[in-house]
Design a protein around this motif. Structure first.
Motif, PDB file in Angstrom:
ATOM      1  N   ALA A  97      19.621 -16.424  -9.915  1.00  0.00           N
ATOM      2  CA  ALA A  97      18.605 -15.993  -8.944  1.00  0.00           C
ATOM      3  C   ALA A  97      17.901 -14.716  -9.372  1.00  0.00           C
ATOM      4  O   ALA A  97      17.023 -14.232  -8.641  1.00  0.00           O
ATOM      5  CB  ALA A  97      19.250 -15.784  -7.572  1.00  0.00           C
ATOM      6  N   LEU A  98      18.242 -14.179 -10.540  1.00  0.00           N
ATOM      7  CA  LEU A  98      17.743 -12.856 -10.938  1.00  0.00           C
ATOM      8  C   LEU A  98      16.220 -12.741 -10.935  1.00  0.00           C
ATOM      9  O   LEU A  98      15.680 -11.754 -10.402  1.00  0.00           O
ATOM     10  CB  LEU A  98      18.303 -12.477 -12.315  1.00  0.00           C
ATOM     11  N   PRO A  99      15.463 -13.693 -11.505  1.00  0.00           N
ATOM     12  CA  PRO A  99      13.997 -13.555 -11.442  1.00  0.00           C
ATOM     13  C   PRO A  99      13.477 -13.459 -10.006  1.00  0.00           C
ATOM     14  O   PRO A  99      12.601 -12.629  -9.709  1.00  0.00           O
ATOM     15  CB  PRO A  99      13.490 -14.822 -12.136  1.00  0.00           C
ATOM     16  N   SER A 100      14.013 -14.290  -9.113  1.00  0.00           N
ATOM     17  CA  SER A 100      13.587 -14.239  -7.712  1.00  0.00           C
ATOM     18  C   SER A 100      14.024 -12.937  -7.057  1.00  0.00           C
ATOM     19  O   SER A 100      13.301 -12.386  -6.212  1.00  0.00           O
ATOM     20  CB  SER A 100      14.169 -15.426  -6.940  1.00  0.00           C
ATOM     21  N   VAL A 118      19.082   2.352  -1.873  1.00  0.00           N
ATOM     22  CA  VAL A 118      19.922   2.099  -0.694  1.00  0.00           C
ATOM     23  C   VAL A 118      19.666   0.703  -0.137  1.00  0.00           C
ATOM     24  O   VAL A 118      20.601   0.002   0.276  1.00  0.00           O
ATOM     25  CB  VAL A 118      19.672   3.171   0.386  1.00  0.00           C
ATOM     26  N   THR A 119      18.414   0.284  -0.141  1.00  0.00           N
ATOM     27  CA  THR A 119      18.057  -1.042   0.369  1.00  0.00           C
ATOM     28  C   THR A 119      18.716  -2.146  -0.443  1.00  0.00           C
ATOM     29  O   THR A 119      19.260  -3.112   0.115  1.00  0.00           O
ATOM     30  CB  THR A 119      16.528  -1.230   0.350  1.00  0.00           C
ATOM     31  N   VAL A 120      18.679  -2.028  -1.758  1.00  0.00           N
ATOM     32  CA  VAL A 120      19.299  -3.037  -2.617  1.00  0.00           C
ATOM     33  C   VAL A 120      20.814  -3.053  -2.418  1.00  0.00           C
ATOM     34  O   VAL A 120      21.430  -4.123  -2.305  1.00  0.00           O
ATOM     35  CB  VAL A 120      18.955  -2.790  -4.101  1.00  0.00           C
ATOM     36  N   LEU A 121      21.425  -1.873  -2.348  1.00  0.00           N
ATOM     37  CA  LEU A 121      22.875  -1.799  -2.149  1.00  0.00           C
ATOM     38  C   LEU A 121      23.295  -2.380  -0.804  1.00  0.00           C
ATOM     39  O   LEU A 121      24.385  -2.955  -0.676  1.00  0.00           O
ATOM     40  CB  LEU A 121      23.343  -0.337  -2.250  1.00  0.00           C
ATOM     41  N   GLY A 122      22.447  -2.249   0.209  1.00  0.00           N
ATOM     42  CA  GLY A 122      22.769  -2.783   1.524  1.00  0.00           C
ATOM     43  C   GLY A 122      22.310  -4.215   1.725  1.00  0.00           C
ATOM     44  O   GLY A 122      23.021  -5.036   2.316  1.00  0.00           O
ATOM     45  N   SER A 125      11.655 -10.261  -8.131  1.00  0.00           N
ATOM     46  CA  SER A 125      10.416 -10.428  -7.367  1.00  0.00           C
ATOM     47  C   SER A 125      10.587  -9.900  -5.947  1.00  0.00           C
ATOM     48  O   SER A 125       9.678  -9.261  -5.395  1.00  0.00           O
ATOM     49  CB  SER A 125      10.032 -11.910  -7.328  1.00  0.00           C
ATOM     50  N   GLY A 126      11.769 -10.131  -5.358  1.00  0.00           N
ATOM     51  CA  GLY A 126      12.056  -9.611  -4.021  1.00  0.00           C
ATOM     52  C   GLY A 126      12.103  -8.103  -3.990  1.00  0.00           C
ATOM     53  O   GLY A 126      11.617  -7.473  -3.035  1.00  0.00           O
ATOM     54  N   ILE A 137      16.248  -2.906   4.676  1.00  0.00           N
ATOM     55  CA  ILE A 137      17.445  -3.700   4.364  1.00  0.00           C
ATOM     56  C   ILE A 137      17.371  -5.109   4.953  1.00  0.00           C
ATOM     57  O   ILE A 137      17.625  -6.090   4.234  1.00  0.00           O
ATOM     58  CB  ILE A 137      18.722  -2.965   4.820  1.00  0.00           C
ATOM     59  N   PRO A 138      17.035  -5.297   6.241  1.00  0.00           N
ATOM     60  CA  PRO A 138      16.951  -6.663   6.772  1.00  0.00           C
ATOM     61  C   PRO A 138      15.886  -7.512   6.057  1.00  0.00           C
ATOM     62  O   PRO A 138      16.097  -8.702   5.813  1.00  0.00           O
ATOM     63  CB  PRO A 138      16.592  -6.457   8.245  1.00  0.00           C
ATOM     64  N   PHE A 139      14.767  -6.884   5.733  1.00  0.00           N
ATOM     65  CA  PHE A 139      13.689  -7.577   5.021  1.00  0.00           C
ATOM     66  C   PHE A 139      14.174  -8.059   3.663  1.00  0.00           C
ATOM     67  O   PHE A 139      13.998  -9.234   3.292  1.00  0.00           O
ATOM     68  CB  PHE A 139      12.500  -6.629   4.874  1.00  0.00           C
ATOM     69  N   PHE A 140      14.831  -7.180   2.919  1.00  0.00           N
ATOM     70  CA  PHE A 140      15.311  -7.538   1.585  1.00  0.00           C
ATOM     71  C   PHE A 140      16.446  -8.555   1.660  1.00  0.00           C
ATOM     72  O   PHE A 140      16.562  -9.430   0.801  1.00  0.00           O
ATOM     73  CB  PHE A 140      15.768  -6.280   0.836  1.00  0.00           C
ATOM     74  N   ALA A 141      17.287  -8.447   2.690  1.00  0.00           N
ATOM     75  CA  ALA A 141      18.399  -9.391   2.845  1.00  0.00           C
ATOM     76  C   ALA A 141      17.885 -10.822   2.951  1.00  0.00           C
ATOM     77  O   ALA A 141      18.470 -11.755   2.383  1.00  0.00           O
ATOM     78  CB  ALA A 141      19.233  -9.029   4.073  1.00  0.00           C
ATOM     79  N   ARG A 142      16.808 -11.030   3.682  1.00  0.00           N
ATOM     80  CA  ARG A 142      16.235 -12.369   3.801  1.00  0.00           C
ATOM     81  C   ARG A 142      15.659 -12.843   2.469  1.00  0.00           C
ATOM     82  O   ARG A 142      15.743 -14.029   2.129  1.00  0.00           O
ATOM     83  CB  ARG A 142      15.151 -12.382   4.875  1.00  0.00           C
ATOM     84  N   LEU A 143      15.067 -11.940   1.697  1.00  0.00           N
ATOM     85  CA  LEU A 143      14.557 -12.314   0.378  1.00  0.00           C
ATOM     86  C   LEU A 143      15.705 -12.708  -0.542  1.00  0.00           C
ATOM     87  O   LEU A 143      15.593 -13.660  -1.329  1.00  0.00           O
ATOM     88  CB  LEU A 143      13.762 -11.160  -0.234  1.00  0.00           C
TER      89      LEU A 143
END
Length: 222
Positions: free
Chosen positions: A143-146, A27-31, A149-150, A102-108
């Motif tokens: 950006a896939l490797p980064s 869900v986090t990745v999708l959002g 990592s995120g 979700i907000p954390f991952f969005a910044r990554l």
């Protein structure tokens, strides 16, 4: 508590933790992925430059990141109950876990996308490629490797969140540590639970690092 008594508790706690973290990650990745891309596209000089939208989305992300998870967990109890029908159990915990991450991952994602060479974007634009093509063919692949990592970092954060969720009706290793370790003054069980969590985090990090190295090697040989 003997090992034979610990084992079923640890096994169930591990299964519940992995279940919560897995689905919360999905869900986090999708959002978070589209949110992070939107932050880049709407920023100054972006392909969809729109400062008001960028400021609003950025503010929402910043507020979401600044809230301590334990407070967010309690504040979302009514919403979690509305969505799942209960705020107790591993399935219910997926809701606050995802909303918190979700907000954390969005910044990554935003950081990873900004690292892509803008010259590649300009080249695709020159060939008539639109924004969807640029996102699919340039931004995400480059950006896939980064991004991987995120995702790895986010999964580790979610494991920590899931342990905290055990204090507010969640299941998993955190709940087992509180119920059978802290409340019963069983230091051994607490230590074993910590060791299991450390092992899970270590395995996740090793897998993530391995995938990043594989993607980096493929990128160099492409």
């Amino acid at each position: 508590m003997t090992w034979s008594e610990m084992q079923p508790l640890l096994e169930q706690g591990t299964v519940d933790t992995l279940y919560m973290v897995l689905w919360a990650t999905v869900v986090t990745v999708l959002g978070g992925l589209p949110l992070g891309i939107l932050l880049v596209l709407t920023d100054k000089g972006g392909l969809l430059q729109n400062r008001p939208v960028n400021k609003i989305v950025g503010a929402i992300v910043n507020v979401g990141r600044s809230l301590p998870f334990i407070i967010l967990l309690i504040a979302l109890i009514p919403f979690t109950t509305f969505v799942v029908g209960t705020f107790i159990g591993p399935t219910a915990m997926i809701v606050p876990l995802a909303i918190g991450a979700i907000p954390f991952f969005a910044r990554l994602v935003e950081t990873a996308i900004r690292e892509v060479d803008h010259g590649l974007v300009e080249a695709v634009q020159a060939m008539g490629g639109g924004i969807p093509t640029i996102v699919r063919k340039v931004l995400l692949p480059q950006a896939l490797p980064s991004l991987v990592s995120g995702v790895t970092t986010t999964v580790i954060v979610l494991i920590g969140y899931s342990a905290m969720a055990g204090a507010v009706g969640g299941e998993g290793l955190g709940s087992k540590a509180v119920t059978y370790g802290y409340q019963r003054f069983d230091t051994t069980f607490m230590l074993v639970t910590v060791v299991v969590l450390v092992l899970i985090v270590t395995v996740v990090q090793l897998i993530g690092d391995g995938v990043v190295r594989l993607l980096a090697r493929r990128g160099r040989t492409a």
